[in-house]
Design a protein around this motif. Structure first.
Motif, mmCIF file in Angstrom:
data_model
loop_
_atom_site.group_PDB
_atom_site.id
_atom_site.type_symbol
_atom_site.label_atom_id
_atom_site.label_comp_id
_atom_site.label_asym_id
_atom_site.label_seq_id
_atom_site.Cartn_x
_atom_site.Cartn_y
_atom_site.Cartn_z
ATOM 1 N N LEU A 151 1.313 -1.311 0.249
ATOM 2 C CA LEU A 151 -0.077 -0.209 -0.154
ATOM 3 C C LEU A 151 0.982 1.310 -0.336
ATOM 4 N N ASP A 152 1.938 0.599 0.041
ATOM 5 C CA ASP A 152 2.502 2.777 0.361
ATOM 6 C C ASP A 152 4.183 1.502 -0.334
ATOM 7 N N GLY A 153 4.970 2.574 -1.336
ATOM 8 C CA GLY A 153 6.139 2.486 -1.357
ATOM 9 C C GLY A 153 6.694 3.453 -2.590
ATOM 10 N N MET A 154 8.335 3.311 -2.678
ATOM 11 C CA MET A 154 9.130 3.898 -3.718
ATOM 12 C C MET A 154 9.931 3.654 -4.407
ATOM 13 N N VAL A 155 10.424 4.233 -5.091
ATOM 14 C CA VAL A 155 11.432 3.569 -5.984
ATOM 15 C C VAL A 155 12.894 4.419 -5.763
ATOM 16 N N MET A 156 14.010 3.690 -6.008
ATOM 17 C CA MET A 156 14.891 4.370 -5.365
ATOM 18 C C MET A 156 16.554 3.607 -6.147
ATOM 19 N N ILE A 157 17.488 4.652 -6.150
ATOM 20 C CA ILE A 157 18.404 4.257 -7.629
ATOM 21 C C ILE A 157 19.615 3.248 -6.718
ATOM 22 N N PRO A 158 20.274 2.380 -7.343
ATOM 23 C CA PRO A 158 20.521 1.293 -7.586
ATOM 24 C C PRO A 158 22.038 2.018 -6.526
ATOM 25 N N ILE A 159 22.793 1.156 -5.856
ATOM 26 C CA ILE A 159 24.026 1.473 -4.971
ATOM 27 C C ILE A 159 24.230 1.525 -6.327
ATOM 28 N N GLU A 160 26.021 2.252 -6.573
ATOM 29 C CA GLU A 160 27.267 2.225 -7.008
ATOM 30 C C GLU A 160 28.507 1.172 -6.518
ATOM 31 N N LYS A 161 28.791 0.031 -7.270
ATOM 32 C CA LYS A 161 29.174 -0.751 -6.975
ATOM 33 C C LYS A 161 30.594 -0.693 -7.167
ATOM 34 N N ASN A 162 31.447 -1.285 -6.793
ATOM 35 C CA ASN A 162 32.736 -1.105 -7.533
ATOM 36 C C ASN A 162 34.035 -1.967 -7.744
ATOM 37 N N ILE A 163 32.952 -2.836 -7.308
ATOM 38 C CA ILE A 163 33.201 -3.879 -7.739
ATOM 39 C C ILE A 163 33.277 -5.073 -8.944
ATOM 40 N N SER A 164 33.777 -5.871 -9.891
ATOM 41 C CA SER A 164 33.404 -6.397 -10.883
ATOM 42 C C SER A 164 32.082 -7.526 -10.774
ATOM 43 N N ASP A 165 30.931 -7.214 -11.700
ATOM 44 C CA ASP A 165 29.432 -8.508 -11.475
ATOM 45 C C ASP A 165 30.072 -9.909 -10.897
ATOM 46 N N LYS A 166 31.707 -10.289 -11.890
ATOM 47 C CA LYS A 166 31.930 -11.835 -11.813
ATOM 48 C C LYS A 166 32.468 -11.697 -10.038
ATOM 49 N N GLU A 167 33.528 -10.803 -9.110
ATOM 50 C CA GLU A 167 33.868 -10.596 -8.434
ATOM 51 C C GLU A 167 32.580 -11.171 -7.550
ATOM 52 N N ALA A 168 31.251 -9.806 -7.760
ATOM 53 C CA ALA A 168 30.664 -10.086 -6.436
ATOM 54 C C ALA A 168 29.286 -11.560 -6.317
ATOM 55 N N GLU A 169 29.259 -11.725 -7.682
ATOM 56 C CA GLU A 169 28.880 -13.414 -7.912
ATOM 57 C C GLU A 169 29.859 -14.255 -6.966
ATOM 58 N N LYS A 170 30.800 -13.815 -6.911
ATOM 59 C CA LYS A 170 31.310 -15.340 -6.125
ATOM 60 C C LYS A 170 31.346 -14.716 -4.985
ATOM 61 N N LYS A 171 31.407 -13.928 -4.503
ATOM 62 C CA LYS A 171 31.139 -13.286 -3.160
ATOM 63 C C LYS A 171 29.916 -13.570 -1.980
ATOM 64 N N ARG A 172 28.374 -13.924 -3.099
ATOM 65 C CA ARG A 172 27.550 -14.049 -2.562
ATOM 66 C C ARG A 172 27.493 -15.523 -2.937
ATOM 67 N N ASN A 173 27.723 -15.868 -3.959
ATOM 68 C CA ASN A 173 27.729 -17.742 -3.723
ATOM 69 C C ASN A 173 28.520 -18.135 -2.723
ATOM 70 N N LYS A 174 29.198 -17.859 -2.162
ATOM 71 C CA LYS A 174 30.464 -18.155 -0.951
ATOM 72 C C LYS A 174 29.733 -17.607 -0.163
ATOM 73 N N ARG A 175 28.986 -16.593 0.712
ATOM 74 C CA ARG A 175 27.852 -16.530 1.629
ATOM 75 C C ARG A 175 26.682 -17.194 1.631
ATOM 76 N N ASP A 176 26.570 -18.124 0.467
ATOM 77 C CA ASP A 176 25.208 -18.463 0.498
ATOM 78 C C ASP A 176 25.627 -19.551 1.007
ATOM 79 N N ARG A 177 26.270 -20.299 0.028
ATOM 80 C CA ARG A 177 27.038 -21.703 0.971
ATOM 81 C C ARG A 177 27.671 -21.507 2.203
#
Length: 295
Positions: A151-177
């Protein structure tokens, strides 16, 4: 009427007669109908009618015999819903009946959230037909598809990330495991998670002195109250589309959101969303979680 009727395009109050006509339409023109006998042998009926591509109403009630010998439907509740189309989780689920009605809450202990996820069960009659002493006991499922109304929400801009998508994916996969192993009881993973969370907390505390919190926190998923199926969420928009209520002509946004690694869909009235949703931007708001379970 249900508080979240507005989310699917019913923003105006119904008169008693108009609401009765709407209920009659749901029953006579239902896109889905189901009847099953509960433990007390009362026949529970469920009718589902779409008033858009993916939005609609569920009418639940009981089928009872009248003094004249015929059968009559007595409505118990009318629930607005968004069709859940994404697979959100495959973890075990516990079901609990609400105190005042034949309606059920699902509780999914998904390791990605670090807490039990509670949601209103959309396909209640499917559960009743499967129940047989599984209430309050964790059961295996094929999958859980989640959706939410807001019933209420807003759209926000994404965070500027300074690491590559591949590195970010590795970090997410490691944390998920790591989270998965900790969830299964691995002590080493639990210790590593505690150390990592403490390091993250220290970094955030330091950065928060000079930066805005929403430039540091990419997403979150938090209950608004104890024992509640409403959540405050911040997540990335993965897909967005529009839908129109066929009765009122009111327009709604439907977005696929990822918050804390959990994928689900959100429906919100266009007048209630601040900003223009686009893929890659973030949605921030309060949502009422629903779920459809494949048993």
């Amino acid at each position: 009427m249900h508080d979240y009727m507005r989310a699917i395009g019913f923003s105006h109050e119904f008169t008693r007669d108009n609401f009765k006509r709407l209920l009659s339409k749901i029953v006579t023109e239902a896109d889905y109908r189901n009847a099953t006998a509960a433990k007390n042998e009362v026949v529970q009926v469920e009718y589902r009618k779409f008033f858009g591509r993916d939005i609609g109403l569920i009418m639940r009630g009981t089928l009872e015999a009248t003094a004249q010998g015929s059968e009559e439907i007595f409505a118990d509740e009318t629930i607005p819903f968004l069709r859940a189309t994404t697979i959100s989780s495959t973890e075990k689920i516990v079901f609990r009946r609400k105190m005042d009605k034949e309606s059920y809450i699902g509780i999914c202990d998904d390791y990605r959230l670090g807490m039990p996820l509670k949601f209103h069960l959309q396909n209640r009659n499917d559960y009743l037909s499967e129940m047989d002493d599984i209430e309050n006991n964790p059961i295996d499922i094929l999958h859980l598809s989640l959706s939410a109304l807001s019933l209420d929400g807003m759209v926000m801009i994404p965070i500027e990330k300074n690491i590559s998508d591949k590195e970010a994916e590795k970090k997410r996969n490691k944390r998920d495991r790591m989270m998965r192993m900790a969830h299964l009881g691995d002590e080493r993973s639990k210790e590593d998670m505690v150390i990592e969370d403490m390091d993250t907390y220290t970094i955030l505390c330091e950065k928060s002195k000079s930066e805005d919190v929403y430039s540091l926190v990419d997403s979150y998923f938090m209950p608004t109250e104890i024992e509640c199926d409403e959540y405050a969420v911040l997540g990335e928009i993965k897909d967005v589309s529009e839908d129109i209520n066929s009765i009122t002509g009111e327009e709604v946004w439907i977005m696929d959101i990822v918050a804390n690694g959990l994928l689900f869909s959100v429906c919100i009235h266009k007048d209630d969303l601040l900003g223009e949703p686009e893929i890659g931007r973030r949605f921030k708001g309060t949502v009422w979680m629903q779920g459809s379970v494949a048993f």
